[in-house]
Design an enzyme around this catalytic site. Sequence first.
Site, mmCIF file in Angstrom:
data_model
loop_
_atom_site.group_PDB
_atom_site.id
_atom_site.type_symbol
_atom_site.label_atom_id
_atom_site.label_comp_id
_atom_site.label_asym_id
_atom_site.label_seq_id
_atom_site.Cartn_x
_atom_site.Cartn_y
_atom_site.Cartn_z
ATOM 1 N N ARG A 251 0.767 -1.194 -0.161
ATOM 2 C CA ARG A 251 0.118 0.029 0.110
ATOM 3 C C ARG A 251 0.486 1.104 0.167
ATOM 4 O O ARG A 251 0.266 2.076 0.248
ATOM 5 C CB ARG A 251 -1.055 0.021 1.086
ATOM 6 N N LYS A 273 2.679 11.657 -10.842
ATOM 7 C CA LYS A 273 1.733 11.243 -11.275
ATOM 8 C C LYS A 273 2.500 9.498 -11.899
ATOM 9 O O LYS A 273 3.504 9.547 -12.503
ATOM 10 C CB LYS A 273 1.147 11.562 -12.771
ATOM 11 N N GLU A 315 10.200 18.818 -25.091
ATOM 12 C CA GLU A 315 9.260 19.313 -23.266
ATOM 13 C C GLU A 315 9.442 20.737 -22.366
ATOM 14 O O GLU A 315 8.689 20.597 -21.960
ATOM 15 C CB GLU A 315 9.090 17.965 -22.660
ATOM 16 N N LYS A 367 6.755 23.132 -13.946
ATOM 17 C CA LYS A 367 6.102 22.164 -13.627
ATOM 18 C C LYS A 367 5.538 22.329 -11.825
ATOM 19 O O LYS A 367 4.108 21.826 -11.838
ATOM 20 C CB LYS A 367 6.452 20.843 -13.941
ATOM 21 N N GLU A 377 -4.670 17.374 -10.798
ATOM 22 C CA GLU A 377 -5.306 16.972 -12.293
ATOM 23 C C GLU A 377 -6.937 17.727 -12.460
ATOM 24 O O GLU A 377 -7.263 17.103 -13.009
ATOM 25 C CB GLU A 377 -5.347 16.203 -13.149
ATOM 26 N N ARG A 381 -3.432 21.702 -14.737
ATOM 27 C CA ARG A 381 -2.641 20.816 -15.019
ATOM 28 C C ARG A 381 -2.530 20.572 -16.074
ATOM 29 O O ARG A 381 -1.725 19.673 -17.079
ATOM 30 C CB ARG A 381 -2.885 19.469 -13.662
ATOM 31 N N ASN A 385 -0.672 19.634 -20.292
ATOM 32 C CA ASN A 385 -0.859 18.884 -22.168
ATOM 33 C C ASN A 385 -0.944 19.987 -23.760
ATOM 34 O O ASN A 385 -1.713 19.510 -24.816
ATOM 35 C CB ASN A 385 -2.311 18.252 -22.165
ATOM 36 N N HIS A 388 -0.208 18.160 -27.014
ATOM 37 C CA HIS A 388 -0.431 16.775 -26.469
ATOM 38 C C HIS A 388 -1.528 16.554 -27.507
ATOM 39 O O HIS A 388 -1.850 15.340 -27.677
ATOM 40 C CB HIS A 388 -0.527 16.328 -25.495
ATOM 41 N N HIS A 392 -0.654 13.352 -29.636
ATOM 42 C CA HIS A 392 -0.933 12.309 -30.037
ATOM 43 C C HIS A 392 -1.473 11.573 -30.370
ATOM 44 O O HIS A 392 -1.591 10.120 -31.309
ATOM 45 C CB HIS A 392 -2.320 12.126 -28.488
ATOM 46 N N HIS A 404 7.536 10.609 -29.187
ATOM 47 C CA HIS A 404 6.917 11.786 -28.272
ATOM 48 C C HIS A 404 6.738 12.793 -28.663
ATOM 49 O O HIS A 404 6.598 13.828 -28.643
ATOM 50 C CB HIS A 404 6.657 11.248 -26.550
HETATM 51 N N1 NAD Z 1 4.280 10.538 -15.452
HETATM 52 C C1 NAD Z 1 4.047 11.584 -16.028
HETATM 53 O O1 NAD Z 1 4.226 12.809 -15.210
HETATM 54 C C2 NAD Z 1 4.815 11.268 -17.265
HETATM 55 C C3 NAD Z 1 4.926 12.563 -17.521
HETATM 56 C C4 NAD Z 1 5.898 12.759 -19.160
HETATM 57 C C5 NAD Z 1 6.208 11.555 -19.690
HETATM 58 N N2 NAD Z 1 5.810 9.704 -19.305
HETATM 59 C C6 NAD Z 1 6.404 8.843 -19.808
HETATM 60 O O2 NAD Z 1 7.637 8.984 -19.461
HETATM 61 C C7 NAD Z 1 8.168 7.908 -20.458
HETATM 62 C C8 NAD Z 1 8.870 8.461 -21.623
HETATM 63 O O3 NAD Z 1 9.849 8.378 -20.555
HETATM 64 P P1 NAD Z 1 11.364 8.630 -21.358
HETATM 65 O O4 NAD Z 1 11.373 9.294 -22.703
HETATM 66 O O5 NAD Z 1 12.864 8.852 -20.599
HETATM 67 O O6 NAD Z 1 11.605 7.235 -22.722
HETATM 68 P P2 NAD Z 1 12.453 5.758 -21.433
HETATM 69 O O7 NAD Z 1 12.752 5.766 -20.332
HETATM 70 O O8 NAD Z 1 12.085 4.884 -22.371
HETATM 71 O O9 NAD Z 1 13.981 6.829 -21.884
HETATM 72 C C9 NAD Z 1 14.496 6.679 -23.388
HETATM 73 C C10 NAD Z 1 15.911 5.865 -23.824
HETATM 74 O O10 NAD Z 1 16.683 5.931 -23.213
HETATM 75 C C11 NAD Z 1 17.241 5.608 -22.658
HETATM 76 N N3 NAD Z 1 18.158 6.409 -21.235
HETATM 77 C C12 NAD Z 1 17.450 6.872 -20.440
HETATM 78 N N4 NAD Z 1 18.096 7.823 -19.827
HETATM 79 C C13 NAD Z 1 19.468 7.462 -20.301
HETATM 80 C C14 NAD Z 1 21.097 7.552 -20.154
HETATM 81 N N5 NAD Z 1 21.242 8.686 -19.244
HETATM 82 N N6 NAD Z 1 22.125 7.506 -21.028
HETATM 83 C C15 NAD Z 1 21.362 6.320 -21.447
HETATM 84 N N7 NAD Z 1 20.029 6.613 -22.547
HETATM 85 C C16 NAD Z 1 19.398 6.397 -21.422
HETATM 86 C C17 NAD Z 1 16.602 4.367 -21.595
HETATM 87 O O11 NAD Z 1 16.882 3.135 -20.919
HETATM 88 C C18 NAD Z 1 15.763 4.204 -23.074
HETATM 89 O O12 NAD Z 1 15.873 3.365 -23.637
HETATM 90 C C19 NAD Z 1 6.436 7.264 -21.176
HETATM 91 O O13 NAD Z 1 6.377 6.139 -20.570
HETATM 92 C C20 NAD Z 1 5.648 8.407 -20.938
HETATM 93 O O14 NAD Z 1 4.378 7.758 -20.464
HETATM 94 C C21 NAD Z 1 5.713 10.410 -17.706
HETATM 95 ZN ZN ZN Z 2 4.761 14.380 -23.095
#
Ligand code: NAD
Ligand code: ZN
Length: 500
Positions: A251, A273, A315, A367, A377, A381, A385, A388, A392, A404
């Site tokens: 939990r 989130k 971003e 942010k 949200e 918030r 987007n 987006h 999307h 993305h």
């Molecule tokens: N929680 C939230 O508020 C929020 C907001 C935006 C996005 N997200 C989520 O984030 C995700 C996308 O994140 P992302 O773009 O970081 O993708 P990711 O986590 O897949 O990372 C991208 C690639 O880079 C590699 N990588 C990461 N850091 C590295 C480093 N320092 N050196 C070498 N390689 C590295 C990873 O292993 C991966 O292969 C999505 O699932 C999305 O839904 C969440």
């Molecule tokens: Zn985004």
Amino acid sequence: MAGPAGLVIATGGGAVLNPVNRQALAAGGVLICLEADPVTILERLAGQDDRPLLTAPDRMTRIAELLAQRAPAYAAVPHRLDTSRLSVEAAAERVLGIAAGLPKGGHRLIVDSESANQRISEQHLVTLSPCHPVTLLPVRTYDVLIANGLLAQAGQRIVAAGLAPGRCAVVTNPTVGQLYAGKLTVTLIEAGFEPLIFEVPDGETYKTLETAAGLYERFAGAKLARDEPVIALGGGVIGDMAGFVAATWLRGVPFVQIPTSLLAMVDASVGGKVAVDLPQGKNLVGAFKQPELVLIDPALLTTLPEAELRSGMAELLKAGVIGDPLLFEQLARSTGEQETHHAPRTTHHTKPEPDFVEMIAAAVRVKARIVERDPFEAGDRAWLNLGHTFGHSLELLSGYTLRHGEAVAIGMVAAAGLSASLGYCDAFLPARIRAAVEGLGLPTRYAFDPATALAAMGADKKRRGRTLRFVLIRQIGKVEVIENVPEATILDALEKMRAA
Ligand SMILES: NC(=O)c1ccc[n+]([C@@H]2O[C@H](COP(=O)([O-])OP(=O)(O)OC[C@H]3O[C@@H](n4cnc5c(N)ncnc54)[C@H](O)[C@@H]3O)[C@@H](O)[C@H]2O)c1
Ligand SMILES: [Zn+2]
């Protein structure tokens, strides 16, 4: 000198000229010299004529003289901070960073969801009998620390955030783990932790309930207890996944974010989130899980693949457009834009190195201020987007071959076009956004069918049972959400994004 903790004393520049004062102040606390270049000082003093030391026909020369006279005394102050190009907030965060002993140039941002919590609690008390104490969803205040070299200090920072040394679970993937898990392990052990490393496969396709279930099983095998924290070391996929597991295992256990991708640093790691994907859609199962601490070490970006870095830049730019005109300008400047329009100042034609510490701090600030106001949200918030709604649908249409960040970049240009055509902003804004996006090496067009894209947005609409919402841009740094945009206007905005 014993006194109240957390006291800030502003002495004025003259007080530290006397070495006795300097020593006494430095002995009693952290002594920081806030500096600025003469031009900035002159600007800041505009309209102030109660400065006897500056009554001179040429104020600028007088300021330069004073600075030169005082230079040896200022040089003897233990910490110096050049505030010339910093906003008040950025300077305050850097001061907090120095006081917290962060590596040089580091920022400490405090994300305060407590005030929002207070408001929610008061609303509840109006409708409930006062003898029913209202327990709310866990929202709290946490630090986001940003500095190059921070990973090596992770252990002590996590202890300082109030987590007792003991066992902890580090969730990472093989790509990031191979690069950074070793360093993290060393600092955790130095601080008295006993880290257990849990790797999950790399990639969004593994951000699933199955992967979460695998982690629960391994946590159960290790008998991880309620006070043993989960530490996410990776991009947004790892942060979302590890956070979801931290929110649900027993939990909820303490959670620490160490984002390693630019997108995770500026967006995913802040705001609480967390989620996993279902075959039916992304992020459909999740929770709000505020971390105890977010540790951002921009030096880790040196190993991030170029395409991922560029995607994260979208971003960063989004944060600038939503809430920080200076960040936007900085990004627009770090692109080729300037060199083509102005004579380059430097002899070589290379782009200025992006100052990731400052830019990430600026984006996190945008942010953080939004999620503070709206932790669950319910309102503002939605600003996050920006780009987006369009983005999307393009991601979906491309079968996720469009990254993305690339989709969001095109989406921001579309949002700017829509804002202009609805008369929300001046006619030049779309061109400014487009130039900034292009300068960052991000696309502004895509080969797609506008009608299909609109239908894809409509699918989104049905799922939420609401009308389509768009984040429009009033001006750089100011956005708002609107609904009921005529379909023809949306189609027109999409048509402009269509690659020839
Ligand atoms: N929680 C939230 O508020 C929020 C907001 C935006 C996005 N997200 C989520 O984030 C995700 C996308 O994140 P992302 O773009 O970081 O993708 P990711 O986590 O897949 O990372 C991208 C690639 O880079 C590699 N990588 C990461 N850091 C590295 C480093 N320092 N050196 C070498 N390689 C590295 C990873 O292993 C991966 O292969 C999505 O699932 C999305 O839904 C969440
Ligand atoms: Zn985004």
